[in-house]
Design a protein around this motif. Structure first.
Motif, PDB file in Angstrom:
ATOM      1  N   LEU A  84       0.857  -1.184   0.000  1.00 45.13           N
ATOM      2  CA  LEU A  84       0.000   0.000   0.000  1.00 45.13           C
ATOM      3  C   LEU A  84       0.893   1.234   0.000  1.00 45.13           C
ATOM      4  CD1 LEU A  84      -2.759  -1.005   2.584  1.00 45.13           C
ATOM      5  CD2 LEU A  84      -3.181  -0.334   0.196  1.00 45.13           C
ATOM      6  N   ALA A  88      -0.603   6.462   2.685  1.00 44.61           N
ATOM      7  CA  ALA A  88      -1.889   6.015   3.224  1.00 44.61           C
ATOM      8  C   ALA A  88      -1.726   5.332   4.581  1.00 44.61           C
ATOM      9  CB  ALA A  88      -2.573   5.056   2.249  1.00 44.61           C
ATOM     10  N   VAL A 145      -4.834   2.348   8.120  1.00 41.92           N
ATOM     11  CA  VAL A 145      -4.763   2.963   6.796  1.00 41.92           C
ATOM     12  C   VAL A 145      -5.833   4.044   6.667  1.00 41.92           C
ATOM     13  CG1 VAL A 145      -4.847   2.535   4.310  1.00 41.92           C
ATOM     14  CG2 VAL A 145      -3.899   0.792   5.845  1.00 41.92           C
ATOM     15  N   HIS A 147      -7.749   6.935   4.119  1.00 41.86           N
ATOM     16  CA  HIS A 147      -8.015   7.296   2.718  1.00 41.86           C
ATOM     17  C   HIS A 147      -9.254   8.167   2.662  1.00 41.86           C
ATOM     18  CE1 HIS A 147      -8.064   7.000  -1.620  1.00 41.86           C
ATOM     19  NE2 HIS A 147      -9.321   6.568  -1.589  1.00 41.86           N
ATOM     20  N   TYR A 184      -8.505  -5.387  -7.130  1.00 45.78           N
ATOM     21  CA  TYR A 184      -7.963  -4.412  -6.191  1.00 45.78           C
ATOM     22  C   TYR A 184      -6.476  -4.122  -6.401  1.00 45.78           C
ATOM     23  CZ  TYR A 184     -12.272  -5.788  -3.876  1.00 45.78           C
ATOM     24  OH  TYR A 184     -13.596  -6.075  -3.610  1.00 45.78           O
ATOM     25  N   CYS A 201      -6.043   1.876  -3.157  1.00 49.55           N
ATOM     26  CA  CYS A 201      -6.834   2.333  -2.005  1.00 49.55           C
ATOM     27  C   CYS A 201      -8.238   2.755  -2.412  1.00 49.55           C
ATOM     28  CB  CYS A 201      -6.124   3.494  -1.303  1.00 49.55           C
ATOM     29  SG  CYS A 201      -4.745   2.985  -0.269  1.00 49.55           S
ATOM     30  N   ASN A 202      -8.372   3.407  -3.550  1.00 48.77           N
ATOM     31  CA  ASN A 202      -9.691   3.854  -4.005  1.00 48.77           C
ATOM     32  C   ASN A 202     -10.654   2.672  -4.130  1.00 48.77           C
ATOM     33  OD1 ASN A 202      -9.338   6.694  -4.310  1.00 48.77           O
ATOM     34  ND2 ASN A 202      -8.126   6.331  -6.142  1.00 48.77           N
ATOM     35  N   PHE A 205     -11.429   0.856  -0.527  1.00 53.74           N
ATOM     36  CA  PHE A 205     -12.359   1.587   0.332  1.00 53.74           C
ATOM     37  C   PHE A 205     -13.740   1.692  -0.307  1.00 53.74           C
ATOM     38  CE2 PHE A 205      -8.598   2.403   2.615  1.00 53.74           C
ATOM     39  CZ  PHE A 205      -8.921   2.953   3.838  1.00 53.74           C
TER      40      PHE A 205
END
Length: 213
Positions: A84, A88, A145, A147, A184, A201-202, A205
């Motif tokens: 990651l 973040a 994390v 975001h 992902y 991350c987009n 989440f």
């Protein structure tokens, strides 16, 4: 008036070659007391016109470096090596109790854990990715994390450290990788003998928020 400051973050930190041993504890230079002390010394010093010009030039050089190379935290979840972006990562915490939620049907949602006085949602990456559990490490870690204003906790089996890379070094995700992984994973990072999936991350989440509504 100029002062002497060892900008170690640009040499051995996440903006350098990431060899600083303190990264094992702080993971980002922003979390390190050395970085904070250097920032305080710069802010407290008297400023001249020459200093302003010099600082502007150094800032431009740092920005150029950050555009060509970024970093990610590498970890293992089950049998999968993943990463990651370090920007973040809020904290890497030691394993602690995770309190399950009643009537929760989403297997990826493990429950809540107390992180520095805040109850945060814990999510299983192995469940989300459909990965094999593998053999758990003796000491597990919790990745905290953040975001877009939301904070989640991902329990992982092992944290390898920070890897610096450029966009040109990223590889495409092989077509042989399972569909749940490619959903992902935005790219692959090669580090020594490991191929590491760089998570998006987009998408992570977004998918979790959709599953909770």
């Amino acid at each position: 008036m100029s002062i002497k400051i060892d900008d170690c973050w640009n040499r051995i930190g996440v903006r350098g070659d990431s060899t600083c041993p303190k990264l094992q504890d702080y993971f980002r230079c922003l979390n390190c007391p050395t970085y904070a002390a250097g920032a305080s010394a710069l802010l407290d010093r008297p400023m001249t016109a020459e200093d302003l010009i010099s600082d502007w030039g150094q800032g431009a050089q740092s920005l150029a470096r950050s555009e060509t190379a970024v970093s990610a935290l590498i970890f293992r979840a089950g049998v999968e090596w993943l990463a990651l972006p370090t920007d973040a990562i809020i904290e890497v915490a030691e394993q602690r109790t995770i309190h399950t939620l009643p009537h929760q049907t989403n297997r990826a949602i493990l429950g809540l854990s107390n992180i520095r006085g805040s109850l945060l949602l814990c999510v299983s990456l192995t469940q989300m990715l459909g990965a094999e559990r593998g053999e758990a490490a003796d000491i597990q870690r919790l990745l905290v994390v953040g975001h877009q204003g939301q904070t989640l906790v991902f329990p992982v089996d092992e944290v390898l450290g920070v890897q610096r890379y450029t966009q040109a070094e990223l590889q495409t995700v092989p077509s042989t990788v399972a569909q749940s992984h490619t959903t992902y994973t935005q790219a692959m990072i090669v580090s020594k003998d490991k191929k590491i999936g760089l998570l998006d991350c987009n998408l992570l989440f977004y998918a979790l928020n959709r599953s909770l509504t």
